[in-house]
Design an enzyme around this catalytic site. Sequence first.
Site, PDB file in Angstrom:
ATOM      1  N   ASP A 292      21.349  -8.418  27.386  1.00  0.00           N
ATOM      2  CA  ASP A 292      20.935  -9.599  26.642  1.00  0.00           C
ATOM      3  C   ASP A 292      21.213  -9.480  25.148  1.00  0.00           C
ATOM      4  O   ASP A 292      20.986  -8.432  24.540  1.00  0.00           O
ATOM      5  CB  ASP A 292      19.433  -9.785  26.874  1.00  0.00           C
ATOM      6  CG  ASP A 292      18.869 -10.980  26.125  1.00  0.00           C
ATOM      7  OD1 ASP A 292      19.072 -12.103  26.607  1.00  0.00           O
ATOM      8  OD2 ASP A 292      18.250 -10.784  25.066  1.00  0.00           O
ATOM      9  N   GLU A 334      25.790 -10.767  27.833  1.00  0.00           N
ATOM     10  CA  GLU A 334      25.382 -12.099  27.389  1.00  0.00           C
ATOM     11  C   GLU A 334      25.702 -12.207  25.905  1.00  0.00           C
ATOM     12  O   GLU A 334      24.962 -11.731  25.054  1.00  0.00           O
ATOM     13  CB  GLU A 334      23.889 -12.327  27.633  1.00  0.00           C
ATOM     14  CG  GLU A 334      23.488 -13.779  27.440  1.00  0.00           C
ATOM     15  CD  GLU A 334      22.588 -14.050  26.248  1.00  0.00           C
ATOM     16  OE1 GLU A 334      22.282 -15.221  25.996  1.00  0.00           O
ATOM     17  OE2 GLU A 334      22.171 -13.114  25.546  1.00  0.00           O
TER      18      GLU A 334
HETATM   19  C1  GLC Z   1      19.159 -14.416  25.220  1.00  0.00           C
HETATM   20  C2  GLC Z   1      18.248 -15.114  26.190  1.00  0.00           C
HETATM   21  C3  GLC Z   1      17.362 -16.060  25.438  1.00  0.00           C
HETATM   22  C4  GLC Z   1      16.568 -15.295  24.433  1.00  0.00           C
HETATM   23  C5  GLC Z   1      17.468 -14.421  23.547  1.00  0.00           C
HETATM   24  C6  GLC Z   1      16.684 -13.406  22.804  1.00  0.00           C
HETATM   25  O1  GLC Z   1      20.001 -15.292  24.572  1.00  0.00           O
HETATM   26  O2  GLC Z   1      19.008 -15.761  27.159  1.00  0.00           O
HETATM   27  O3  GLC Z   1      16.531 -16.774  26.300  1.00  0.00           O
HETATM   28  O4  GLC Z   1      15.845 -16.165  23.621  1.00  0.00           O
HETATM   29  O5  GLC Z   1      18.408 -13.703  24.292  1.00  0.00           O
HETATM   30  O6  GLC Z   1      16.303 -12.364  23.668  1.00  0.00           O
END
Ligand code: GLC
Length: 650
Positions: A292, A334
């Site tokens: 993430d 991500e």
């Molecule tokens: C990613 C998650 C999101 C979150 C961010 C911070 O983008 O998908 O929901 O707010 O990380 O952890």
Amino acid sequence: MANLSYMTPDVRALFGEASAAAREVLVSLPTRDRDLFLARLERWFQNLVDGLGPVYGTRHDYDAVITRLVRMLARQYLERPEPLKLLDLERDLSPDWFQRETMVGYVCYVERFAGTLQGVLERLDYLSELGVTYVHLMYVLRPREGENDGGYAIADYVDVDPRLGSIDDLDVVCAALRERGMSVCVDLVLNHCADTHVWAKAAAAGDERYRDYFYTYPTREEPDAFERTLPEVFPDFAPGNFTWVSAMQRWVWTTFNAYQWDLNWSNPAVFLELVHIMGELANRGVEVMRMDAVAFMWKRLGTDCQNQPEVHDLLQALRACSKIATAAVAHKAEAIVSPSDLIHYFGTGRRFGKVANVAYHNSLMVQFWSALASRDTRLMTHTLRSFPPTPPSIAWGCYIRCHDDIGWAVTDEDAAAVGLSGQGHRHFLSDYYSGQFPGSHARGAVFQYNPATGDRRISGSFASLCGLEAALEARDERLVQFAIDRILLGHALICGFGGLPLLYMGDEIGLRNDYGYLRDPDHAADNRWLHRPTMDWEAVARRFLVGSVEHRLFEGLLAILRARKRTPQLHATYPTEVLDVHPHLLVTLRRNPLGPMLAVFNLTEAHQTLLMAVLHEHGLVQPFDQLDQRFVDTSGEHLHVAPYQRVWLV
Ligand code: GLC
């Protein structure tokens, strides 16, 4: 021992020390088992040090860090349950497992989908019915009490949220899903942890060892210097990137919310902690780590502190760690960034193919919404054609909706290339999807309006953004059909693009916006909860009610998924080419030794025609539509494409 002459002398020396350390840890294992670990260590060692060297190589304790790391990996292997070791072997033999056309991903909040982890076990038949092979369970690990950014503020990475069950339930769920051929994906929040994590608490209490796990500053001098070039992720509810922590009398780097403390990856202790956590989760049966917010993992003064080269090095090293100790595990990055930054998460240059296995195709998602609103595919075609080639060993994570908002990642350059103003188009999209644009069918909400840039991101469910909510309220069957067709078009796009399709819970039956979040004080300020509804199992039951919206969507999706599974051209190893042949259609070509696949998606509610010559030119002489299960009549000059129709020709 194999011939290590391909390693430079210093890497060979490091490898010698590391493998000796691993042998010690693994001494109780049968020789063959131990040799397997050593073979994997040797195979991935160069990738590991090529990643770690640029980040930590100049430290005086670099060699010791590597040895400690390899000892840790050996312990993870030692503790790895037998069924998972078998899976490791299978994946060694089939490293393309996540690229296959048979893969179908499903993404859900455990709590919203099934109440608890045990509850998931009662929904396995449903997932099997959909043909799912990969399940991203959000969020599982123990988050902070109270506000926690939808579970992305982790208080304990090796424990489960007590409301969802125990850490042992995670093992049970992973095993049950594995039994059904479904891989569990769990979020590994790499950029930050909660302010209530023991590391943060120790740091706040003055423990210097843990203070070094974070970026903290006694005065505003450095934060101000960084702020000059830093954007804001949550300008609305968390402006700025630093938070004053009075217990510590210091500013802490907090890119996201004030309670999410950025981890200091320049400290190898942080790297080792996260590798330890990865091993713990992998040994419980987690097969995919969703890494993430990775873009933010490295800070550099004078930059936006995103997508720094060190991030890609660190991710390459993390991936090598999994390959060595828990070989079955894949990594999904991500990074919701622009196309030219995105490609680095698969690795470019010396890192080609070595960084992440899967990365979200944020651009495909944005372009779907953009083309749908403008009834024009020129920007989409141009943007997708500009993507550099991807390594053959990766898969795009293809999605239309997820738990997050939609940011209009359209660059000014791409917009200009098709005669648009970047800012003008982004404004249009925000107007369109917030329902302000005249004639818009969408029911979205503006998320994080940023007055400084004019950016307005958008929240809202797939169905509501596609017009289903408005159409049902208007009781207009023609509009309902259009909305259904738009949703199925989106499903067909992510299933037919040639990556790993990620279906977001509820989109299979068209769940609309959930306005209930406004009543929950922990959620009310964050309208992303609009599209994080609780699963409506009564609506799910209507999938059997012929003619219902749910039935039309669910059956439509099943047909797409079945078509996907019998289309080997969709194996992700071959790249997707986008043809520049039509202003309203997206036309993709997948060349394959078995013969080409040409997919056509009509992004408009008008009939369109495509020159038959385009099909012929790419070798489709007697085209068969995999979706419709019939041969296409090629006697005329044109292929006729109905409103929102999707065609997969082989
Ligand atoms: C990613 C998650 C999101 C979150 C961010 C911070 O983008 O998908 O929901 O707010 O990380 O952890």
